[in-house]
Design an enzyme around this catalytic site. Structure first.
Site, mmCIF file in Angstrom:
data_model
loop_
_atom_site.group_PDB
_atom_site.id
_atom_site.type_symbol
_atom_site.label_atom_id
_atom_site.label_comp_id
_atom_site.label_asym_id
_atom_site.label_seq_id
_atom_site.Cartn_x
_atom_site.Cartn_y
_atom_site.Cartn_z
ATOM 1 N N THR A 18 -17.649 -14.397 57.819
ATOM 2 C CA THR A 18 -17.555 -15.839 57.832
ATOM 3 C C THR A 18 -18.720 -16.428 58.618
ATOM 4 O O THR A 18 -19.561 -15.708 59.154
ATOM 5 C CB THR A 18 -16.263 -16.249 58.537
ATOM 6 N N VAL A 25 -5.559 -15.086 50.785
ATOM 7 C CA VAL A 25 -5.939 -15.898 51.939
ATOM 8 C C VAL A 25 -6.272 -14.937 53.072
ATOM 9 O O VAL A 25 -5.479 -14.055 53.397
ATOM 10 C CB VAL A 25 -4.812 -16.859 52.367
ATOM 11 N N GLY A 45 -11.225 -9.407 57.386
ATOM 12 C CA GLY A 45 -10.174 -10.408 57.546
ATOM 13 C C GLY A 45 -8.787 -9.855 57.784
ATOM 14 O O GLY A 45 -8.050 -10.329 58.663
#
Length: 310
Positions: free
Chosen positions: A167, A196, A221
């Site tokens: 990110t 997600v 993630g």
């Protein structure tokens, strides 16, 4: 020591031809965000400006340049958090929005919710007058090449993710001592539709508390979510650890416990900041007391006057 702003451009491995623009981009983002702080802007103004600039730079996995999901679509996540009131806003799996971080701030400012997802997030964007952009305008040839390569039966997802692993994010403390953070991502390369990741989840993708500090992470993630990395670091800081020691302890725990690699930028209320990562590289930059700091590899730390030309 105040104000201060620290940004990252994602943890992982950056191919040689993308190193220079990746490093230049975080320096440009920190300059842009720091100018907000110099103009009496808030910490929230600064982190949103810095992340917006990174979203607009196609060398990062956020906004323009986001990786594609299994269907070849761009689906982005973003979050902001204001340490004054523990206010936060996030969006997940949002499409056709150039700057998801700005939409996340609108969720925080204009709704009573913490996160909006998918079509609901897009409906909210339209209601707020956020322009809808053609999806093709967010897709780069590099992202499309990585997507196609990973569709092959003998694909190596880790290799395809090189240079697009993490990110982008920022943490800041303004002249009033208020703390904020922001994080944005295109997510995992060739992810399942509807996936997600950590970015949109409070305590995972970022956390800010005026009493303790702020964290913006990057990396794998699912591993970040399993250990709630951002909040874990602040927990260690609450126990008296420095920003650097807290980050090192949390990253080591994530690697040992769930095999995850990543990186973080951290700041405390006094303006002490740290950049730590367990991955090979993480492009980062910071601005404090008219000095620009930046680096890419572990132990690398360059400085120059913030006003010096590039």
């Amino acid at each position: 020591m105040l104000p201060v702003l620290v940004v990252h451009g994602g943890a992982g491995f950056i191919p040689k031809k993308r190193v220079q623009p990746a490093c230049a981009g975080v320096r440009a983002a920190v300059r842009g965000g720091y100018s907000k702080l110099q103009g009496q802007g808030s910490a929230m103004d600064a982190v949103v400006e810095a992340v917006t600039l990174l979203e607009n730079d196609h060398h990062y996995n956020a906004g323009l340049g986001s990786v594609l999901n299994a269907k070849g679509e761009v689906a982005m996540d973003a979050i902001v958090m204001d340490g004054r009131y523990l206010a936060s806003g996030a969006v997940s799996a949002v499409r056709k929005v150039a700057n998801p971080v700005q939409l996340a701030r609108l969720v925080m400012d204009k709704t009573s919710h913490l996160c909006l997802t998918g079509e609901g997030a897009n409906q909210f964007a339209r209601a707020m007058g956020v322009p809808e952009v053609p999806e093709e305008s967010l897709i780069t040839e590099y992202a499309r090449m990585c997507w196609k390569k990973n569709l092959a039966a003998d694909a190596n997802p880790v290799e395809c993710q090189m240079g697009k692993m993490g990110t982008v994010g920022a943490v800041a403390v303004d002249a009033e001592g208020n703390i904020a953070c922001a994080t944005s991502t295109g997510g995992l390369l060739n992810k399942m539709e509807g996936r997600v990741g950590d970015t949109a989840c409070i305590g995972c993708g970022c956390y800010a508390d005026n009493r303790v500090g702020a964290v913006s992470p990057t990396g794998e993630g699912e591993a970040i979510m399993k250990v709630t990395l951002a909040r874990l670091i602040l927990f260690h800081m609450e126990q008296g650890r420095s920003a650097e020691a807290a980050a090192d302890e949390a990253l080591a725990y994530m690697k040992e416990r769930v095999g995850g690699l990543g990186g973080v930028v951290v700041v405390d209320p006094q303006g002490e900041w740290s950049v730590r990562f367990s991955s090979l590289q993480m492009a980062w930059a910071a601005a404090q007391q008219q000095t620009l700091h930046y680096g890419l590899y572990t132990g690398e730390h360059f400085t120059q006057n913030i006003d010096d030309p590039y």
